[in-house]
Design a protein around this motif. Sequence first.
Motif, PDB file in Angstrom:
ATOM      1  N   VAL A 143       0.892  -1.169   0.000  1.00  0.00           N
ATOM      2  CA  VAL A 143       0.000   0.000   0.000  1.00  0.00           C
ATOM      3  C   VAL A 143       0.922   1.208   0.000  1.00  0.00           C
ATOM      4  CG1 VAL A 143      -1.896   1.166   1.191  1.00  0.00           C
ATOM      5  CG2 VAL A 143      -1.632  -1.319   1.406  1.00  0.00           C
ATOM      6  N   GLY A 144       0.644   2.190  -0.833  1.00  0.00           N
ATOM      7  CA  GLY A 144       1.563   3.316  -0.875  1.00  0.00           C
ATOM      8  C   GLY A 144       0.983   4.541  -1.528  1.00  0.00           C
ATOM      9  N   ASP A 145       1.820   5.590  -1.619  1.00  0.00           N
ATOM     10  CA  ASP A 145       1.423   6.790  -2.351  1.00  0.00           C
ATOM     11  C   ASP A 145       1.837   6.617  -3.810  1.00  0.00           C
ATOM     12  OD1 ASP A 145       4.157   7.345  -2.467  1.00  0.00           O
ATOM     13  OD2 ASP A 145       4.036   9.232  -1.364  1.00  0.00           O
ATOM     14  N   SER A 146       1.557   7.615  -4.619  1.00  0.00           N
ATOM     15  CA  SER A 146       1.768   7.464  -6.068  1.00  0.00           C
ATOM     16  C   SER A 146       3.224   7.160  -6.406  1.00  0.00           C
ATOM     17  CB  SER A 146       1.339   8.744  -6.793  1.00  0.00           C
ATOM     18  OG  SER A 146       0.014   9.057  -6.469  1.00  0.00           O
ATOM     19  N   LEU A 147       4.156   7.798  -5.695  1.00  0.00           N
ATOM     20  CA  LEU A 147       5.567   7.578  -6.014  1.00  0.00           C
ATOM     21  C   LEU A 147       6.019   6.182  -5.584  1.00  0.00           C
ATOM     22  CD1 LEU A 147       8.279   8.613  -7.071  1.00  0.00           C
ATOM     23  CD2 LEU A 147       8.744   9.519  -4.780  1.00  0.00           C
ATOM     24  N   ASP A 148       5.690   5.805  -4.366  1.00  0.00           N
ATOM     25  CA  ASP A 148       6.107   4.477  -3.884  1.00  0.00           C
ATOM     26  C   ASP A 148       5.498   3.366  -4.738  1.00  0.00           C
ATOM     27  OD1 ASP A 148       7.620   5.554  -1.861  1.00  0.00           O
ATOM     28  OD2 ASP A 148       6.043   5.424  -0.358  1.00  0.00           O
ATOM     29  N   LEU A 149       4.241   3.546  -5.130  1.00  0.00           N
ATOM     30  CA  LEU A 149       3.587   2.522  -5.954  1.00  0.00           C
ATOM     31  C   LEU A 149       4.227   2.460  -7.342  1.00  0.00           C
ATOM     32  CD1 LEU A 149      -0.107   3.116  -4.848  1.00  0.00           C
ATOM     33  CD2 LEU A 149       1.217   1.034  -4.472  1.00  0.00           C
ATOM     34  N   SER A 150       4.626   3.608  -7.885  1.00  0.00           N
ATOM     35  CA  SER A 150       5.317   3.602  -9.189  1.00  0.00           C
ATOM     36  C   SER A 150       6.622   2.823  -9.075  1.00  0.00           C
ATOM     37  CB  SER A 150       5.633   5.030  -9.645  1.00  0.00           C
ATOM     38  OG  SER A 150       4.475   5.797  -9.727  1.00  0.00           O
ATOM     39  N   ARG A 151       7.332   3.084  -7.983  1.00  0.00           N
ATOM     40  CA  ARG A 151       8.608   2.366  -7.787  1.00  0.00           C
ATOM     41  C   ARG A 151       8.376   0.869  -7.661  1.00  0.00           C
ATOM     42  NH1 ARG A 151      10.799   7.039  -3.793  1.00  0.00           N
ATOM     43  NH2 ARG A 151      12.523   7.771  -5.074  1.00  0.00           N
ATOM     44  N   LYS A 152       7.356   0.496  -6.925  1.00  0.00           N
ATOM     45  CA  LYS A 152       7.057  -0.937  -6.778  1.00  0.00           C
ATOM     46  C   LYS A 152       6.706  -1.546  -8.120  1.00  0.00           C
ATOM     47  CE  LYS A 152       7.829  -1.945  -2.644  1.00  0.00           C
ATOM     48  NZ  LYS A 152       8.931  -2.871  -2.349  1.00  0.00           N
ATOM     49  N   ALA A 153       5.886  -0.835  -8.895  1.00  0.00           N
ATOM     50  CA  ALA A 153       5.475  -1.362 -10.201  1.00  0.00           C
ATOM     51  C   ALA A 153       6.681  -1.525 -11.124  1.00  0.00           C
ATOM     52  CB  ALA A 153       4.443  -0.426 -10.842  1.00  0.00           C
ATOM     53  N   ALA A 154       7.655  -0.622 -10.995  1.00  0.00           N
ATOM     54  CA  ALA A 154       8.842  -0.687 -11.859  1.00  0.00           C
ATOM     55  C   ALA A 154       9.764  -1.838 -11.445  1.00  0.00           C
ATOM     56  CB  ALA A 154       9.596   0.636 -11.805  1.00  0.00           C
ATOM     57  N   ALA A 155       9.749  -2.192 -10.158  1.00  0.00           N
ATOM     58  CA  ALA A 155      10.756  -3.124  -9.641  1.00  0.00           C
ATOM     59  C   ALA A 155      10.252  -4.549  -9.450  1.00  0.00           C
ATOM     60  CB  ALA A 155      11.279  -2.594  -8.299  1.00  0.00           C
ATOM     61  N   THR A 156       8.955  -4.781  -9.540  1.00  0.00           N
ATOM     62  CA  THR A 156       8.429  -6.089  -9.174  1.00  0.00           C
ATOM     63  C   THR A 156       8.902  -7.193 -10.120  1.00  0.00           C
ATOM     64  OG1 THR A 156       6.429  -7.370  -8.727  1.00  0.00           O
ATOM     65  CG2 THR A 156       6.290  -5.800 -10.519  1.00  0.00           C
ATOM     66  N   ASP A 157       9.057  -8.406  -9.576  1.00  0.00           N
ATOM     67  CA  ASP A 157       9.359  -9.538 -10.456  1.00  0.00           C
ATOM     68  C   ASP A 157       8.128 -10.434 -10.643  1.00  0.00           C
ATOM     69  OD1 ASP A 157       9.246 -10.639  -7.988  1.00  0.00           O
ATOM     70  OD2 ASP A 157      11.338 -11.342  -7.926  1.00  0.00           O
ATOM     71  N   ALA A 158       6.979  -9.924 -10.227  1.00  0.00           N
ATOM     72  CA  ALA A 158       5.730 -10.672 -10.463  1.00  0.00           C
ATOM     73  C   ALA A 158       5.420 -10.674 -11.971  1.00  0.00           C
ATOM     74  CB  ALA A 158       4.582 -10.010  -9.701  1.00  0.00           C
ATOM     75  N   ASP A 159       4.602 -11.642 -12.412  1.00  0.00           N
ATOM     76  CA  ASP A 159       4.191 -11.661 -13.825  1.00  0.00           C
ATOM     77  C   ASP A 159       3.007 -10.736 -14.066  1.00  0.00           C
ATOM     78  OD1 ASP A 159       6.070 -13.615 -14.542  1.00  0.00           O
ATOM     79  OD2 ASP A 159       4.779 -15.187 -13.705  1.00  0.00           O
ATOM     80  N   VAL A 160       2.199 -10.571 -13.017  1.00  0.00           N
ATOM     81  CA  VAL A 160       0.961  -9.803 -13.145  1.00  0.00           C
ATOM     82  C   VAL A 160       0.938  -8.748 -12.040  1.00  0.00           C
ATOM     83  CG1 VAL A 160      -1.576  -9.930 -13.027  1.00  0.00           C
ATOM     84  CG2 VAL A 160      -0.277 -11.824 -14.057  1.00  0.00           C
ATOM     85  N   PRO A 197      16.518   8.788  -2.986  1.00  0.00           N
ATOM     86  CA  PRO A 197      16.315   7.412  -2.544  1.00  0.00           C
ATOM     87  C   PRO A 197      14.872   7.175  -2.092  1.00  0.00           C
ATOM     88  CG  PRO A 197      17.582   8.665  -0.926  1.00  0.00           C
ATOM     89  CD  PRO A 197      17.380   9.561  -2.104  1.00  0.00           C
ATOM     90  N   ALA A 198      14.440   5.934  -2.269  1.00  0.00           N
ATOM     91  CA  ALA A 198      13.058   5.584  -1.916  1.00  0.00           C
ATOM     92  C   ALA A 198      12.904   5.523  -0.411  1.00  0.00           C
ATOM     93  CB  ALA A 198      12.699   4.236  -2.517  1.00  0.00           C
ATOM     94  N   ALA A 199      11.779   6.089   0.079  1.00  0.00           N
ATOM     95  CA  ALA A 199      11.392   5.812   1.459  1.00  0.00           C
ATOM     96  C   ALA A 199      10.861   4.386   1.461  1.00  0.00           C
ATOM     97  CB  ALA A 199      10.314   6.791   1.895  1.00  0.00           C
ATOM     98  N   SER A 200      10.878   3.733   2.605  1.00  0.00           N
ATOM     99  CA  SER A 200      10.425   2.337   2.622  1.00  0.00           C
ATOM    100  C   SER A 200       8.949   2.286   2.261  1.00  0.00           C
ATOM    101  CB  SER A 200      10.633   1.729   3.992  1.00  0.00           C
ATOM    102  OG  SER A 200       9.873   2.466   4.907  1.00  0.00           O
ATOM    103  N   THR A 201       8.607   1.417   1.312  1.00  0.00           N
ATOM    104  CA  THR A 201       7.203   1.245   0.980  1.00  0.00           C
ATOM    105  C   THR A 201       6.611   0.303   2.006  1.00  0.00           C
ATOM    106  OG1 THR A 201       7.733   1.543  -1.313  1.00  0.00           O
ATOM    107  CG2 THR A 201       5.626   0.540  -0.853  1.00  0.00           C
ATOM    108  N   ARG A 202       5.457   0.651   2.481  1.00  0.00           N
ATOM    109  CA  ARG A 202       4.826  -0.062   3.570  1.00  0.00           C
ATOM    110  C   ARG A 202       4.223  -1.372   3.083  1.00  0.00           C
ATOM    111  NH1 ARG A 202       4.002   2.842   8.089  1.00  0.00           N
ATOM    112  NH2 ARG A 202       5.048   4.611   7.188  1.00  0.00           N
ATOM    113  N   ALA A 203       4.602  -2.468   3.664  1.00  0.00           N
ATOM    114  CA  ALA A 203       3.889  -3.715   3.376  1.00  0.00           C
ATOM    115  C   ALA A 203       2.542  -3.657   4.093  1.00  0.00           C
ATOM    116  CB  ALA A 203       4.692  -4.908   3.870  1.00  0.00           C
ATOM    117  N   ALA A 204       1.539  -4.224   3.480  1.00  0.00           N
ATOM    118  CA  ALA A 204       0.197  -4.145   4.102  1.00  0.00           C
ATOM    119  C   ALA A 204       0.149  -5.029   5.339  1.00  0.00           C
ATOM    120  CB  ALA A 204      -0.853  -4.577   3.123  1.00  0.00           C
TER     121      ALA A 204
END
Length: 337
Positions: free
Chosen positions: A56-73, A330-337
């Motif tokens: 769960v995150g703000d727009s920037l943290d979520l963008s970073r997560k979307a860019a870095a994920t190794d998930a397929d979906v 640098p990224a602030a830690s993105t919060r795990a739900a």
Amino acid sequence: MTETIILPGAGARVEADLDPTLDLEAAIDQLRERRNAVILAHYYQDGEIQDIADFVGDSLDLSRKAAATDADVIVFCGVRFMGEVAKILSPDKTVLIPDAEAGCSLEDSCQAADFKRWRDGHPDHVALTYINCSAEVKALSDIIVTSSNAEAIVRQIPETRPILFAPDRHLGAFVKRRTGRDNMVLWPGTCIIHEQFSERELVKLKVRHPAARVAAHPECPEPILAQADYVGSTRMLLDYVTRTEGDEFIIATEPHIIHQMQRAAPGKTFISAPGADGRCDCANCPHMARNTLEKLYLALLNDAPAVVLPEELRRRALTPLRRMLEMSGPAASTRAA
Ligand code: 13P
């Protein structure tokens, strides 16, 4: 109108067909594992969606997560432009959104043809554009910003270089005040939910709660921000109420973020800033509210709605998004739900 193609999913199962006894959380978990999917959710989503999300995150943290994920979906629980950002940054992933109609008033206020005319009329300006816009508008921009990095990015633009800032005039005006930049021209867009707060009712609420601190999002109009002890992006507001002493906080942004605030600081009291009628339910975002657990489940089941962008558009929109990530520090830690 966006050029994004949302694949509807042929023969897709729909909400009305769902077995009412289905354990949705368990079914989502099974599909998430089977599909190697990651569920990303914005703080403005319903609590039950935030609770099932991987991040769960703000727009920037979520963008970073979307860019870095190794998930397929990637299942993006937010609004459509957020799904587009995920696809722009991670083109090889399947990007699903629970509801293809989840839009954004700021995006709607800034159509690509109008934005292009505006840009063309200011050829010496650098175009900084808030992430709450379509892929087409991103593609016409120099640098994308979010509410957590807009000020820092403006400070990196040489002072002599004039700036075009779109589409949120309140965020733009806030950054102008913070940086003292006079050479910023603002697009006249606003967010429908942050416009709902009433200065008069907020002042009355503060009188009733004299010890409460006010935390506000920079999409709020200036009279609301003038009442605030702290102004920041959703993640910054969450960090502020967590680290700041005090028992009571008045929150001037979409109230679903209070779900995370209560989780992070269960002993504290959070009160939504009021609207003109003195009530506190005025700022629920109708676009964010389109997403439900049922639609999240169906998106994973049907592989739809999926975000698909023409490759030429995606590439053009990627350049200003990449610049944003490079200029954000640098990224602030993105919060795990
Ligand atoms: P942040 O998540 O960057 O605070 O922005 C909020 C927003 O506008 C979501 O649409």
